[in-house]
Write an enzyme that holds these catalytic residues in place. Sequence first.
Site, PDB file in Angstrom:
ATOM      1  N   SER A 138       0.851  -1.190   0.000  1.00  0.00           N
ATOM      2  CA  SER A 138       0.000   0.000   0.000  1.00  0.00           C
ATOM      3  C   SER A 138       0.882   1.233   0.000  1.00  0.00           C
ATOM      4  O   SER A 138       2.020   1.190   0.493  1.00  0.00           O
ATOM      5  CB  SER A 138      -0.881   0.025   1.255  1.00  0.00           C
ATOM      6  OG  SER A 138      -1.595   1.244   1.348  1.00  0.00           O
ATOM      7  N   TYR A 150      -2.393  -0.122  10.556  1.00  0.00           N
ATOM      8  CA  TYR A 150      -2.519  -0.754   9.231  1.00  0.00           C
ATOM      9  C   TYR A 150      -1.318  -0.375   8.364  1.00  0.00           C
ATOM     10  O   TYR A 150      -0.725  -1.219   7.694  1.00  0.00           O
ATOM     11  CB  TYR A 150      -3.824  -0.306   8.564  1.00  0.00           C
ATOM     12  CG  TYR A 150      -3.901  -0.637   7.092  1.00  0.00           C
ATOM     13  CD1 TYR A 150      -4.124  -1.940   6.662  1.00  0.00           C
ATOM     14  CD2 TYR A 150      -3.732   0.370   6.112  1.00  0.00           C
ATOM     15  CE1 TYR A 150      -4.187  -2.240   5.298  1.00  0.00           C
ATOM     16  CE2 TYR A 150      -3.792   0.074   4.760  1.00  0.00           C
ATOM     17  CZ  TYR A 150      -4.019  -1.235   4.361  1.00  0.00           C
ATOM     18  OH  TYR A 150      -4.074  -1.537   3.018  1.00  0.00           O
TER      19      TYR A 150
HETATM   20  N1  LIG Z   1      -8.801  -0.617  -1.431  1.00  0.00           N
HETATM   21  C1  LIG Z   1      -7.759   0.187  -1.178  1.00  0.00           C
HETATM   22  O1  LIG Z   1      -7.867   1.433  -1.189  1.00  0.00           O
HETATM   23  C2  LIG Z   1      -6.399  -0.424  -0.924  1.00  0.00           C
HETATM   24  C3  LIG Z   1      -5.295   0.436  -0.949  1.00  0.00           C
HETATM   25  C4  LIG Z   1      -4.040  -0.086  -0.710  1.00  0.00           C
HETATM   26  C5  LIG Z   1      -3.886  -1.438  -0.492  1.00  0.00           C
HETATM   27  N2  LIG Z   1      -4.981  -2.246  -0.473  1.00  0.00           N
HETATM   28  C6  LIG Z   1      -4.761  -3.681  -0.214  1.00  0.00           C
HETATM   29  O2  LIG Z   1      -5.291  -4.424  -1.291  1.00  0.00           O
HETATM   30  C7  LIG Z   1      -5.587  -5.757  -0.827  1.00  0.00           C
HETATM   31  C8  LIG Z   1      -6.971  -6.154  -1.320  1.00  0.00           C
HETATM   32  O3  LIG Z   1      -7.919  -5.285  -0.738  1.00  0.00           O
HETATM   33  P1  LIG Z   1      -9.271  -4.861  -1.467  1.00  0.00           P
HETATM   34  O4  LIG Z   1      -9.269  -3.384  -1.548  1.00  0.00           O
HETATM   35  O5  LIG Z   1      -9.483  -5.652  -2.692  1.00  0.00           O
HETATM   36  O6  LIG Z   1     -10.307  -5.273  -0.315  1.00  0.00           O
HETATM   37  P2  LIG Z   1     -11.709  -6.087  -0.343  1.00  0.00           P
HETATM   38  O7  LIG Z   1     -12.546  -5.614  -1.480  1.00  0.00           O
HETATM   39  O8  LIG Z   1     -12.216  -5.983   1.047  1.00  0.00           O
HETATM   40  O9  LIG Z   1     -11.271  -7.591  -0.665  1.00  0.00           O
HETATM   41  C9  LIG Z   1     -10.491  -8.310   0.249  1.00  0.00           C
HETATM   42  C10 LIG Z   1     -10.454  -9.768  -0.151  1.00  0.00           C
HETATM   43  O10 LIG Z   1      -9.565 -10.444   0.748  1.00  0.00           O
HETATM   44  C11 LIG Z   1     -10.265 -11.466   1.447  1.00  0.00           C
HETATM   45  N3  LIG Z   1      -9.692 -11.544   2.787  1.00  0.00           N
HETATM   46  C12 LIG Z   1      -9.607 -10.574   3.734  1.00  0.00           C
HETATM   47  N4  LIG Z   1      -8.993 -11.044   4.826  1.00  0.00           N
HETATM   48  C13 LIG Z   1      -8.665 -12.336   4.557  1.00  0.00           C
HETATM   49  C14 LIG Z   1      -8.017 -13.363   5.288  1.00  0.00           C
HETATM   50  N5  LIG Z   1      -7.593 -13.184   6.556  1.00  0.00           N
HETATM   51  N6  LIG Z   1      -7.843 -14.559   4.691  1.00  0.00           N
HETATM   52  C15 LIG Z   1      -8.276 -14.796   3.430  1.00  0.00           C
HETATM   53  N7  LIG Z   1      -8.896 -13.851   2.694  1.00  0.00           N
HETATM   54  C16 LIG Z   1      -9.085 -12.647   3.265  1.00  0.00           C
HETATM   55  C17 LIG Z   1     -11.742 -11.066   1.375  1.00  0.00           C
HETATM   56  O11 LIG Z   1     -12.622 -12.171   1.474  1.00  0.00           O
HETATM   57  P3  LIG Z   1     -13.179 -12.671   2.926  1.00  0.00           P
HETATM   58  O12 LIG Z   1     -13.580 -11.433   3.660  1.00  0.00           O
HETATM   59  O13 LIG Z   1     -14.325 -13.592   2.604  1.00  0.00           O
HETATM   60  O14 LIG Z   1     -12.043 -13.388   3.567  1.00  0.00           O
HETATM   61  C18 LIG Z   1     -11.793 -10.463  -0.036  1.00  0.00           C
HETATM   62  O15 LIG Z   1     -11.858 -11.486  -1.007  1.00  0.00           O
HETATM   63  C19 LIG Z   1      -5.428  -5.724   0.695  1.00  0.00           C
HETATM   64  O16 LIG Z   1      -4.168  -6.268   1.044  1.00  0.00           O
HETATM   65  C20 LIG Z   1      -5.458  -4.229   1.020  1.00  0.00           C
HETATM   66  O17 LIG Z   1      -4.759  -3.936   2.204  1.00  0.00           O
HETATM   67  C21 LIG Z   1      -6.233  -1.779  -0.690  1.00  0.00           C
END
Ligand SMILES: NC(=O)c1ccc[n+]([C@@H]2O[C@H](COP(=O)([O-])OP(=O)(O)OC[C@H]3O[C@@H](n4cnc5c(N)ncnc54)[C@H](OP(=O)(O)O)[C@@H]3O)[C@@H](O)[C@H]2O)c1
Length: 236
Positions: A138, A150
């Site tokens: 991130s 975080y």
């Molecule tokens: N969105 C942003 O602005 C942003 C910015 C920077 C970095 N990121 C990073 O991008 C990555 C993906 O996030 P996203 O934005 O796509 O979020 P999201 O839409 O909430 O999707 C998260 C995915 O990860 C799964 N997940 C969460 N915790 C888990 C665990 N302990 N074990 C297995 N699966 C898990 C969720 O499914 P379940 O809940 O069913 O497990 C879901 O499929 C993360 O690492 C996040 O920190 C996001």
Amino acid sequence: MDDAPVTLITGGSRGIGAAVARQLLALGHRVAVTGRDPDRLARFAGSLGDPPGLLTHAGDAADHEAVQAAVDGTVAAFGRLDAAVANAGYATHDGLADGDPAGWAHMVLTNVLGPALLIRTALPALKRTRGRIVLVGSVAGLINMPGNLYGVTKWAVTGLAENTRQLVTGDGVGVTLVSPGGVETNFFDPIGGPPSDRPGGYLSADDLAGAIVWALTQPPGVDVNTLTVRPVGSPR
Ligand SMILES: NC(=O)c1ccc[n+]([C@@H]2O[C@H](COP(=O)([O-])OP(=O)(O)OC[C@H]3O[C@@H](n4cnc5c(N)ncnc54)[C@H](OP(=O)(O)O)[C@@H]3O)[C@@H](O)[C@H]2O)c1
């Protein structure tokens, strides 16, 4: 199809991980995705018509046995593993001064231990294919924000990426750290959705997935090490 590249994505039932899975499947690759909620995984697979090139493995990215089972199941079903994407992660969206510590342990385990477990379990198969590891960090792991635990977990991912690159590059395995700025996903659900006052707004999950797929599809011998992807207009 039988020799199409195989990618395992943790946290691939929605958001960025699901977008990467969709884009890879559209390229004819084979994909396995994990997530904790089996119904959400089933809905994702169903939304794509349950394609034969998609596997789902329910399990927690912070659980060694579950991650090992996902790797083993993927290799057993598809015969190889070309890439592992450590994407599962989340934020508690609270701060060190007044947040609820009860939520912190699992966030730290998911975001920090999770990628380490994926590397540990996938590495033997990735060495055989001279494959790739992608770590989703991130921008919060590149800059400091007051009291943001975080962000600390994502600083750990930043360190893990170069640490791992130095470990595995001699084995022909590539390592890419992808550091997104704001991406409009369910990541923001705990605070009622993406804040509307964020300067620059948000990328889509597909925007971010495009960068990850680009890194994954580089020619053999080319290792893209760091990608920072922000929406235009984002000041930090
Ligand atoms: N969105 C942003 O602005 C942003 C910015 C920077 C970095 N990121 C990073 O991008 C990555 C993906 O996030 P996203 O934005 O796509 O979020 P999201 O839409 O909430 O999707 C998260 C995915 O990860 C799964 N997940 C969460 N915790 C888990 C665990 N302990 N074990 C297995 N699966 C898990 C969720 O499914 P379940 O809940 O069913 O497990 C879901 O499929 C993360 O690492 C996040 O920190 C996001």
